[in-house]
Design a protein around this motif. Structure first.
Motif, mmCIF file in Angstrom:
data_model
loop_
_atom_site.group_PDB
_atom_site.id
_atom_site.type_symbol
_atom_site.label_atom_id
_atom_site.label_comp_id
_atom_site.label_asym_id
_atom_site.label_seq_id
_atom_site.Cartn_x
_atom_site.Cartn_y
_atom_site.Cartn_z
ATOM 1 N N UNK A 1 0.843 -1.213 0.000
ATOM 2 C CA UNK A 1 0.000 0.000 0.000
ATOM 3 C C UNK A 1 0.866 1.248 0.000
ATOM 4 N N UNK A 2 1.764 1.312 -0.975
ATOM 5 C CA UNK A 2 2.679 2.451 -1.050
ATOM 6 C C UNK A 2 2.688 3.044 -2.449
ATOM 7 N N UNK A 3 3.101 4.296 -2.507
ATOM 8 C CA UNK A 3 3.206 5.031 -3.771
ATOM 9 C C UNK A 3 4.345 6.024 -3.602
ATOM 10 N N UNK A 4 5.540 5.505 -3.438
ATOM 11 C CA UNK A 4 6.704 6.354 -3.161
ATOM 12 C C UNK A 4 7.154 7.074 -4.430
ATOM 13 N N UNK A 5 7.598 8.307 -4.251
ATOM 14 C CA UNK A 5 8.082 9.140 -5.353
ATOM 15 C C UNK A 5 9.608 9.073 -5.384
ATOM 16 N N UNK A 6 10.163 8.809 -6.559
ATOM 17 C CA UNK A 6 11.607 8.610 -6.655
ATOM 18 C C UNK A 6 12.205 9.421 -7.791
ATOM 19 N N UNK A 7 13.454 9.802 -7.571
ATOM 20 C CA UNK A 7 14.231 10.449 -8.617
ATOM 21 C C UNK A 7 15.681 10.049 -8.401
ATOM 22 N N UNK A 8 16.363 9.590 -9.442
ATOM 23 C CA UNK A 8 17.725 9.084 -9.228
ATOM 24 C C UNK A 8 18.751 10.161 -8.871
ATOM 25 N N UNK A 9 18.583 11.371 -9.405
ATOM 26 C CA UNK A 9 19.581 12.420 -9.170
ATOM 27 C C UNK A 9 18.858 13.735 -8.878
ATOM 28 N N UNK A 10 18.895 14.180 -7.641
ATOM 29 C CA UNK A 10 18.177 15.395 -7.249
ATOM 30 C C UNK A 10 18.823 16.639 -7.850
ATOM 31 N N UNK A 11 17.979 17.587 -8.228
ATOM 32 C CA UNK A 11 18.416 18.882 -8.726
ATOM 33 C C UNK A 11 17.930 19.971 -7.780
ATOM 34 N N UNK A 12 18.630 21.082 -7.809
ATOM 35 C CA UNK A 12 18.276 22.182 -6.905
ATOM 36 C C UNK A 12 16.824 22.618 -7.127
ATOM 37 N N UNK A 13 16.386 22.600 -8.369
ATOM 38 C CA UNK A 13 15.034 23.060 -8.678
ATOM 39 C C UNK A 13 13.947 22.089 -8.208
ATOM 40 N N UNK A 14 14.345 20.945 -7.668
ATOM 41 C CA UNK A 14 13.359 20.012 -7.112
ATOM 42 C C UNK A 14 12.913 20.411 -5.710
ATOM 43 N N UNK A 15 13.586 21.356 -5.119
ATOM 44 C CA UNK A 15 13.205 21.807 -3.779
ATOM 45 C C UNK A 15 11.778 22.347 -3.809
ATOM 46 N N UNK A 16 10.918 21.752 -2.997
ATOM 47 C CA UNK A 16 9.499 22.099 -3.012
ATOM 48 C C UNK A 16 8.790 21.291 -1.942
#
Lengths: 109, 113
Positions: free
Chosen positions: A68-83
């Motif tokens: 029962x999960x829906x995790x959000x993933x991104x392999x390489x974080x960028x500064x503009x992902x801050x939110x």
């Protein structure tokens, strides 16, 4: 009752590091799940939905009914992902959404 | 973004006074929603509308009422504001059943002193 849990209020990662924002849900029916994002000084907007199985801005999310999960993933974080990121579950008629409490992602240089 | 507007954007009011927030859309969307956003609670649905003059309660509807006399406008009224209603209020719209994306307004910051 429907419920969406986001256990982390704040997640700090360094630029280039992998990101995983956790979301768990409880729902008796067949779930339809979303990730919404709110960038600084911008409106809340849809990032992605599980039924489309798409990748938006490098983010993906897979629905795992067993966990029962829906995790959000991104392999390489960028500064503009801050939110602020909100996981949401659609319930009943009228396209109503139940939101989690949100996770503030901070990407540090 | 310009399709959904909220007014006022900021308001300070005293306890016990009535307050009305307005959401206006030019998208001709069927569904409209009012949420409040509070730290530690995320967004919680107050009321929603599924058509002109058709409204229903959300999770946290006590102390709030709504009206929708035409497609474009969805009004949220606090009959007698309390300090617990200090919050950021968001309006959202959704076009039709089957398209489940919601589109959000810019928000109204309400402070009840």
């Amino acid at each position: 009752a429907q419920r969406v849990t986001q256990p982390e209020k704040l997640l700090s990662v360094f630029k280039g590091a992998p990101v995983e924002l956790k979301c768990n849900y409880s729902y008796s029916g067949s779930p339809e799940l979303f990730w919404y994002v709110q960038y600084s000084r911008q409106r809340l907007q849809l990032l992605l939905r599980h039924i489309s199985r798409e990748s938006i801005k490098g983010f993906t999310a897979d629905l795992n009914k067993g966990e029962t999960s829906f995790h959000l993933k991104k392999p390489f974080a960028q500064e503009e992902d801050s939110a602020m990121y909100y996981c949401a579950l659609m319930r009943g008629g009228g396209n109503k959404l139940t939101f989690g409490t949100g996770t503030q992602l901070k990407v540090e240089l | 973004d310009a399709g959904i507007t909220q007014s006022p954007r900021h308001k300070v009011t005293e306890t016990g006074t009535p307050v009305t927030l307005r959401c206006h859309q030019t998208e001709n969307h069927r569904y409209m929603y009012w949420y409040r956003q509070d730290p530690g609670h995320g967004l919680r649905l107050i009321h929603y509308s599924y058509g002109v003059k058709d409204t229903d309660k959300g999770e946290v509807s006590d102390g709030y009422s709504v009206s929708r006399s035409k497609t474009e406008d969805f009004l949220l009224t606090l009959e007698s504001a309390t300090s617990s209603q200090t919050s950021v209020y968001f309006c959202a719209t959704s076009p039709r059943t089957g398209d489940h994306e919601q589109y959000f307004g810019p928000g109204t910051r309400l402070t009840v002193t």
